[in-house]
Design a protein around this motif. Structure first.
Motif, PDB file in Angstrom:
ATOM      1  N   GLY A  60       0.830  -1.205   0.000  1.00  6.91           N
ATOM      2  CA  GLY A  60       0.000   0.000   0.000  1.00  6.91           C
ATOM      3  C   GLY A  60       0.860   1.248   0.000  1.00  6.91           C
ATOM      4  O   GLY A  60       2.081   1.182   0.182  1.00  6.91           O
ATOM      5  N   VAL A  61       0.228   2.397  -0.198  1.00  8.89           N
ATOM      6  CA  VAL A  61       0.933   3.675  -0.098  1.00  8.89           C
ATOM      7  C   VAL A  61       1.226   3.897   1.386  1.00  8.89           C
ATOM      8  O   VAL A  61       0.320   3.802   2.210  1.00  8.89           O
ATOM      9  N   PRO A  62       2.505   4.179   1.767  1.00  5.40           N
ATOM     10  CA  PRO A  62       2.801   4.407   3.184  1.00  5.40           C
ATOM     11  C   PRO A  62       1.912   5.517   3.741  1.00  5.40           C
ATOM     12  O   PRO A  62       1.613   6.487   3.026  1.00  5.40           O
ATOM     13  N   SER A  63       1.494   5.376   5.001  1.00  3.02           N
ATOM     14  CA  SER A  63       0.478   6.302   5.531  1.00  3.02           C
ATOM     15  C   SER A  63       0.945   7.759   5.471  1.00  3.02           C
ATOM     16  O   SER A  63       0.144   8.652   5.206  1.00  3.02           O
ATOM     17  N   TYR A  64       2.266   8.007   5.647  1.00  2.00           N
ATOM     18  CA  TYR A  64       2.733   9.399   5.660  1.00  2.00           C
ATOM     19  C   TYR A  64       2.739  10.026   4.264  1.00  2.00           C
ATOM     20  O   TYR A  64       2.943  11.237   4.132  1.00  2.00           O
ATOM     21  N   LEU A  65       2.501   9.200   3.220  1.00  2.00           N
ATOM     22  CA  LEU A  65       2.445   9.736   1.853  1.00  2.00           C
ATOM     23  C   LEU A  65       1.035   9.706   1.269  1.00  2.00           C
ATOM     24  O   LEU A  65       0.805  10.179   0.153  1.00  2.00           O
ATOM     25  N   ALA A  66       0.086   9.150   2.043  1.00  5.06           N
ATOM     26  CA  ALA A  66      -1.269   8.946   1.511  1.00  5.06           C
ATOM     27  C   ALA A  66      -1.908  10.275   1.094  1.00  5.06           C
ATOM     28  O   ALA A  66      -2.718  10.320   0.175  1.00  5.06           O
ATOM     29  N   PHE A  67      -1.497  11.368   1.728  1.00  3.07           N
ATOM     30  CA  PHE A  67      -2.105  12.676   1.428  1.00  3.07           C
ATOM     31  C   PHE A  67      -1.841  13.123  -0.002  1.00  3.07           C
ATOM     32  O   PHE A  67      -2.522  14.020  -0.506  1.00  3.07           O
ATOM     33  N   LEU A  68      -0.848  12.515  -0.657  1.00  2.59           N
ATOM     34  CA  LEU A  68      -0.501  12.934  -2.027  1.00  2.59           C
ATOM     35  C   LEU A  68      -1.486  12.439  -3.079  1.00  2.59           C
ATOM     36  O   LEU A  68      -1.478  12.914  -4.210  1.00  2.59           O
ATOM     37  N   GLN A  69      -2.297  11.446  -2.705  1.00  2.00           N
ATOM     38  CA  GLN A  69      -3.206  10.890  -3.711  1.00  2.00           C
ATOM     39  C   GLN A  69      -4.252  11.940  -4.105  1.00  2.00           C
ATOM     40  O   GLN A  69      -4.804  12.616  -3.258  1.00  2.00           O
ATOM     41  N   ASN A  70      -4.475  12.073  -5.402  1.00  2.00           N
ATOM     42  CA  ASN A  70      -5.462  13.043  -5.879  1.00  2.00           C
ATOM     43  C   ASN A  70      -6.268  12.404  -7.008  1.00  2.00           C
ATOM     44  O   ASN A  70      -6.069  11.230  -7.321  1.00  2.00           O
ATOM     45  N   GLN A  71      -7.126  13.166  -7.624  1.00  6.02           N
ATOM     46  CA  GLN A  71      -8.051  12.573  -8.604  1.00  6.02           C
ATOM     47  C   GLN A  71      -7.346  12.011  -9.842  1.00  6.02           C
ATOM     48  O   GLN A  71      -7.926  11.222 -10.577  1.00  6.02           O
ATOM     49  N   CYS A  72      -6.098  12.398 -10.044  1.00  2.00           N
ATOM     50  CA  CYS A  72      -5.366  11.894 -11.219  1.00  2.00           C
ATOM     51  C   CYS A  72      -4.664  10.570 -10.945  1.00  2.00           C
ATOM     52  O   CYS A  72      -4.128   9.954 -11.855  1.00  2.00           O
ATOM     53  N   ILE A  73      -4.612  10.185  -9.693  1.00  2.00           N
ATOM     54  CA  ILE A  73      -3.805   9.015  -9.356  1.00  2.00           C
ATOM     55  C   ILE A  73      -4.615   7.745  -9.513  1.00  2.00           C
ATOM     56  O   ILE A  73      -5.702   7.619  -8.960  1.00  2.00           O
ATOM     57  N   SER A  74      -4.055   6.809 -10.274  1.00  2.00           N
ATOM     58  CA  SER A  74      -4.675   5.499 -10.284  1.00  2.00           C
ATOM     59  C   SER A  74      -3.604   4.479  -9.941  1.00  2.00           C
ATOM     60  O   SER A  74      -2.447   4.607 -10.350  1.00  2.00           O
ATOM     61  N   ILE A  75      -4.014   3.516  -9.137  1.00  2.00           N
ATOM     62  CA  ILE A  75      -3.069   2.492  -8.673  1.00  2.00           C
ATOM     63  C   ILE A  75      -3.626   1.123  -9.030  1.00  2.00           C
ATOM     64  O   ILE A  75      -4.790   0.819  -8.732  1.00  2.00           O
ATOM     65  N   ARG A  76      -2.798   0.336  -9.716  1.00  2.00           N
ATOM     66  CA  ARG A  76      -3.155  -1.045 -10.112  1.00  2.00           C
ATOM     67  C   ARG A  76      -4.457  -1.115 -10.908  1.00  2.00           C
ATOM     68  O   ARG A  76      -5.235  -2.040 -10.748  1.00  2.00           O
ATOM     69  N   GLU A  77      -4.724  -0.099 -11.712  1.00  2.00           N
ATOM     70  CA  GLU A  77      -5.896  -0.167 -12.582  1.00  2.00           C
ATOM     71  C   GLU A  77      -5.533  -1.044 -13.780  1.00  2.00           C
ATOM     72  O   GLU A  77      -4.373  -1.078 -14.185  1.00  2.00           O
ATOM     73  N   ILE A  78      -6.527  -1.716 -14.347  1.00  2.00           N
ATOM     74  CA  ILE A  78      -6.242  -2.491 -15.553  1.00  2.00           C
ATOM     75  C   ILE A  78      -6.139  -1.497 -16.707  1.00  2.00           C
ATOM     76  O   ILE A  78      -7.100  -0.804 -17.021  1.00  2.00           O
ATOM     77  N   VAL A  79      -4.963  -1.421 -17.304  1.00  2.00           N
ATOM     78  CA  VAL A  79      -4.753  -0.452 -18.372  1.00  2.00           C
ATOM     79  C   VAL A  79      -4.598  -1.182 -19.700  1.00  2.00           C
ATOM     80  O   VAL A  79      -5.275  -0.885 -20.675  1.00  2.00           O
ATOM     81  N   SER A  80      -3.705  -2.168 -19.713  1.00  2.00           N
ATOM     82  CA  SER A  80      -3.461  -2.926 -20.946  1.00  2.00           C
ATOM     83  C   SER A  80      -2.559  -4.108 -20.624  1.00  2.00           C
ATOM     84  O   SER A  80      -1.698  -4.024 -19.754  1.00  2.00           O
ATOM     85  N   ASP A  81      -2.776  -5.242 -21.321  1.00  2.00           N
ATOM     86  CA  ASP A  81      -1.859  -6.383 -21.148  1.00  2.00           C
ATOM     87  C   ASP A  81      -0.563  -6.143 -21.896  1.00  2.00           C
ATOM     88  O   ASP A  81       0.457  -6.750 -21.608  1.00  2.00           O
ATOM     89  N   GLU A  82      -0.652  -5.287 -22.892  1.00  2.00           N
ATOM     90  CA  GLU A  82       0.547  -4.990 -23.676  1.00  2.00           C
ATOM     91  C   GLU A  82       0.759  -3.491 -23.701  1.00  2.00           C
ATOM     92  O   GLU A  82       0.524  -2.825 -24.718  1.00  2.00           O
ATOM     93  N   PRO A  83       1.176  -2.933 -22.541  1.00  2.00           N
ATOM     94  CA  PRO A  83       1.307  -1.477 -22.470  1.00  2.00           C
ATOM     95  C   PRO A  83       2.369  -0.973 -23.441  1.00  2.00           C
ATOM     96  O   PRO A  83       3.354  -1.669 -23.711  1.00  2.00           O
ATOM     97  N   ASP A  84       2.142   0.232 -23.951  1.00  2.00           N
ATOM     98  CA  ASP A  84       3.129   0.816 -24.864  1.00  2.00           C
ATOM     99  C   ASP A  84       4.438   1.074 -24.134  1.00  2.00           C
ATOM    100  O   ASP A  84       5.512   0.832 -24.671  1.00  2.00           O
ATOM    101  N   VAL A  85       4.329   1.595 -22.901  1.00  2.00           N
ATOM    102  CA  VAL A  85       5.546   1.918 -22.139  1.00  2.00           C
ATOM    103  C   VAL A  85       5.418   1.432 -20.701  1.00  2.00           C
ATOM    104  O   VAL A  85       4.372   1.621 -20.066  1.00  2.00           O
ATOM    105  N   CYS A  86       6.472   0.792 -20.195  1.00  2.00           N
ATOM    106  CA  CYS A  86       6.601   0.541 -18.758  1.00  2.00           C
ATOM    107  C   CYS A  86       7.795   1.355 -18.281  1.00  2.00           C
ATOM    108  O   CYS A  86       8.885   1.250 -18.836  1.00  2.00           O
ATOM    109  N   ILE A  87       7.577   2.181 -17.255  1.00  2.00           N
ATOM    110  CA  ILE A  87       8.635   3.098 -16.831  1.00  2.00           C
ATOM    111  C   ILE A  87       8.934   2.906 -15.344  1.00  2.00           C
ATOM    112  O   ILE A  87       8.036   2.987 -14.505  1.00  2.00           O
TER     113      ILE A  87
END
Ligand code: 5GP
Ligand code: MN
Length: 337
Positions: A60-87
């Motif tokens: 999980g996101v460490p509790s002291y950093l949880a405040f950084l999550q905003n409406q743009c953040i997605s975590i472990r969403e299904i995006v693609s099995d063959e993503p164009d870029v992994c960074i």
């Protein structure tokens, strides 16, 4: 492996072309890994891409950093099995991607953005700047290279990355450029009062109790030039603290007068110890961590050793003593020359 940087412009071009992007912070995310991921995730999402952050396992996101999550953040969403870029961000080598390595490699292109001296250029495109205070400082430049306007959400991620990796602008990785970047983050409207309160004035009481127990059991050696301490499972039970609340305690050990090298042993299990190492001035602890397949920077490095706590304590005391002896001999030799 070719140890050569791509340009940020080339990387920006690939990212601009991509439709789907997965972001990989290192295992056990810290402020730089998560802050950089947040900034990049926001920037890419706002430029219309499908993007998500993939932390290790069910971490999980460490509790002291949880405040950084905003409406743009997605975590472990299904995006693609063959993503164009992994960074990968803030990861010196593929061991920092642990169980995610195969998935990382499923990217049509893999990219590695980092500032660790021990980085081994493991991706298709690499950008490693060991002069950068933090990976966040590089992400700032990358977003600019993509012509993305840095908004408040991105700026706050970058600020957290820089502030935490420089120990609040104290460590020698802090440069003029670091401050120039930060000055621009203010133009994006960061809420410094909120960030500082969340990061530095929000210590759970259990953590202070844990610090008390750890400090009660510090051992010094090499005439006080080195200290070693442990955060044990028993202490977690006694205090109710969690292992991820050990963040920052190693810096407290290093701050002791006369100490050059500090070591904190985190007991993950009875046969797995996460070792944190810090040097104050002349030491290079990345050399000690490298002996155990770990890595990091000269003044902050780490590794995991798969043995019991007391065995690892012995190993570290021996390695630190040997290292300090070698460095002292070298200094003496140079002086008599
Ligand atoms: P910490 O002691 O805070 O966990 O880590 C200090 C520095 O060493 C960080 O920059 C981190 O990325 C690096 N580091 C810590 N543990 C490891 C490890 O097991 N392997 C590698 N390669 N780097 C590590
Ligand atoms: Mn970092």
């Amino acid at each position: 492996m070719m140890m050569k940087n791509s340009t940020l412009d080339d990387i920006a071009y690939k990212l601009r072309e991509a439709k789907t992007v997965l972001i990989y912070p290192h295992v056990l995310m810290d402020g730089d890994a998560f802050g950089s991921s947040v900034a990049l995730c926001c920037g890419l999402k706002k430029s219309g891409k499908k993007v998500t952050i993939i932390p290790e396992g069910d971490e999980g996101v460490p509790s002291y950093l949880a405040f950084l999550q905003n409406q743009c953040i997605s975590i472990r969403e299904i995006v693609s099995d063959e993503p164009d870029v992994c960074i990968a961000v803030d990861s010196s080598d593929t061991s920092r991607l642990e169980g995610r390595l195969d998935r990382f490699k499923s990217g049509k292109i893999t990219i590695n953005i980092d500032h660790h001296i021990t980085n081994n250029f493991f991706a298709d495109m690499n950008y490693v700047d060991t002069e950068a205070s933090s990976t966040g400082e590089i992400i700032f430049r990358l977003l600019k290279a993509m012509d993305i306007e840095i908004d408040k959400d991105m700026a706050e991620g970058i600020y957290v990355a820089i502030s935490t990796d420089t120990g609040g602008f104290q460590y020698t990785n802090t440069t003029k450029n670091t401050h120039l970047v930060v000055s621009e983050l203010f133009d994006s409207g960061i809420d410094l009062e909120r960030i500082s309160a969340e990061l530095y004035e929000n210590t759970p009481y259990e953590k202070l109790k844990l610090i008390g127990e750890i400090l009660d059991n510090v051992e010094d050696f090499c005439d006080g030039q080195a200290v070693i301490a442990a955060a044990t499972l028993k202490m977690m039970e006694n205090t109710g603290a969690l292992m991820d609340q050990t963040e920052g305690i190693i810096e407290l050990l290093r701050s002791i007068s006369g100490v050059e090298i500090a070591c904190l042993l985190k007991e993950v299990s009875d046969s797995q110890i996460k070792v944190s190492l810090r040097a104050k001035t002349y030491g290079d602890v990345s050399k000690i961590a490298a002996q155990y397949k770990g890595g990091g920077h000269k003044k902050a490095a780490g590794c995991t050793v798969y043995q019991g706590l007391e065995e690892v304590r012995k190993l570290m005391k021996k390695d630190i003593a040997t290292y300090l002896q070698t460095v002292t001999n070298n200094i003496n030799e140079q002086e008599t020359r």
